[in-house]
Write an enzyme that holds these catalytic residues in place. Structure first.
Site, PDB file in Angstrom:
ATOM      1  CG  ASN A 152      -1.932   1.083   1.222  1.00 43.33           C
ATOM      2  OD1 ASN A 152      -1.614   2.227   0.920  1.00 43.33           O
ATOM      3  ND2 ASN A 152      -3.158   0.769   1.578  1.00 43.33           N
TER       4      ASN A 152
ATOM      5  CG  HIS B 157       0.501   6.416   4.903  1.00 41.78           C
ATOM      6  ND1 HIS B 157      -0.386   7.421   5.229  1.00 41.78           N
ATOM      7  CD2 HIS B 157      -0.070   5.263   5.295  1.00 41.78           C
ATOM      8  CE1 HIS B 157      -1.439   6.899   5.828  1.00 41.78           C
ATOM      9  NE2 HIS B 157      -1.271   5.587   5.873  1.00 41.78           N
TER      10      HIS B 157
ATOM     11  NE  ARG C 202      -8.492   7.237   4.611  1.00 40.68           N
ATOM     12  CZ  ARG C 202      -9.337   6.844   5.564  1.00 40.68           C
ATOM     13  NH1 ARG C 202     -10.510   7.451   5.676  1.00 40.68           N
ATOM     14  NH2 ARG C 202      -9.019   5.878   6.392  1.00 40.68           N
TER      15      ARG C 202
ATOM     16  NE  ARG D 198      -7.991  11.120   5.612  1.00 37.37           N
ATOM     17  CZ  ARG D 198      -8.524  10.667   6.758  1.00 37.37           C
ATOM     18  NH1 ARG D 198      -7.780   9.927   7.574  1.00 37.37           N
ATOM     19  NH2 ARG D 198      -9.762  10.956   7.074  1.00 37.37           N
TER      20      ARG D 198
ATOM     21  CB  THR E  26      -9.536   1.509   7.756  1.00 40.81           C
ATOM     22  OG1 THR E  26      -9.402   2.176   6.501  1.00 40.81           O
ATOM     23  CG2 THR E  26     -10.796   0.672   7.749  1.00 40.81           C
TER      24      THR E  26
ATOM     25  CD  GLU F 171      -6.972  -6.477   2.967  1.00 39.89           C
ATOM     26  OE1 GLU F 171      -6.116  -5.846   3.613  1.00 39.89           O
ATOM     27  OE2 GLU F 171      -7.239  -6.246   1.771  1.00 39.89           O
TER      28      GLU F 171
ATOM     29  CG  HIS G  13      -5.462  -1.999   9.736  1.00 40.92           C
ATOM     30  ND1 HIS G  13      -5.762  -0.913   8.941  1.00 40.92           N
ATOM     31  CD2 HIS G  13      -5.379  -1.518  10.994  1.00 40.92           C
ATOM     32  CE1 HIS G  13      -5.867   0.177   9.690  1.00 40.92           C
ATOM     33  NE2 HIS G  13      -5.638  -0.169  10.938  1.00 40.92           N
TER      34      HIS G  13
END
Length: 252
Positions: free
Chosen positions: A10, A13, A48, A52, A104, A154, A194
């Protein structure tokens, strides 16, 4: 035979850092290419509603220019469905989303939102987009996902990763194991993610019915100290070691 365990990286960031100052640096597309070179099997990006971090232009560029499968994380809204249908990513992972949350905070309530989710899953699937639902490791939610026709779930691993007491972490890991086995039993492909880090990924990677892990925040943070390539390669090695060891134990 060892079942393959895929790593989705992912890159959200990277965009968070870019957006803190504006401009185009650091570029999430460059991060996606670096992830591919380091051994990632796919790229995940969460568009999102408040934009953001990842932006619409990031999704456009990723869709057009990366060769790895793109997993678009998205809320269950008409706007996001339209974006997914326009770009046709390999997969779309439907996640719960609240604007005031930092990240999340839990799994999607697939059981309680059947009527809202059903047409979204149908339309995405009809477009050739592989739909997954991001849910807590709860058999009720897995049964709901299967009833909705989603081919993939997931599992949210946040409670396991955040647990400080050993007994609590062991309990949460047990929930993930049970949910992953149940997912396979009812015909769902099982992913997880996560909060996973170097010290937590092994026990999850060793669960044989999980076939993909999606990891982002930790890898981008670790890249600050040792580079993205090194962080991904180390994570990949830890995953492979855990999966191989689990297979060896089953054959013993």
């Amino acid at each position: 035979m060892i079942r393959t365990l895929r790593l989705g990286v992912n890159i959200d960031h990277v965009a968070t850092i870019r957006n803190a100052r504006g401009g185009r640096h650091p570029d999430p597309l460059r991060a996606a290419r670096a992830a591919a070179e380091a051994g990632a099997d796919g790229i995940t990006a969460h568009l999102r509603e408040d934009r953001r971090h990842i932006t619409d232009d990031d999704i456009r560029r990723l869709s057009a220019e990366i060769r790895l499968p793109l997993n678009l994380e998205m809320a269950a809204t008409g706007e996001m469905v339209a974006i997914a249908l326009r770009h046709r990513p390999h997969a779309a992972c439907i996640v719960p989303e609240r604007r005031e949350e930092r990240t999340t905070e839990g799994g999607l309530d697939a059981a309680g939102n059947h009527d809202a989710l059903a047409p979204i899953i149908r339309d995405l699937g009809a477009a050739g987009i592989r739909v997954s639902l991001f849910v807590n490791p709860d058999p009720v939610q897995l049964d709901a996902a299967a009833a909705l026709g989603a081919p993939v779930v997931e599992l949210h691993t946040g409670a396991y990763c955040d647990a400080e007491a050993d007994d609590v972490r062991a309990h949460e890991l047990g929930r993930i194991r049970t949910a992953a086995a149940h997912a396979e039993a009812i015909g769902l492909e099982c992913h997880a993610g996560h909060g996973l880090a170097f010290d937590t990924v092994g026990p999850v990677a060793a669960i044989p019915t999980i076939v993909e892990l999606n990891i982002g925040h930790f890898l981008i943070g670790e890249a600050v100290f040792g580079g993205l390539d090194g962080a991904i390669r180390q994570m990949r090695a830890l995953m492979d070691r855990a999966r191989s060891g689990a297979d060896d134990r089953r054959g013993a």
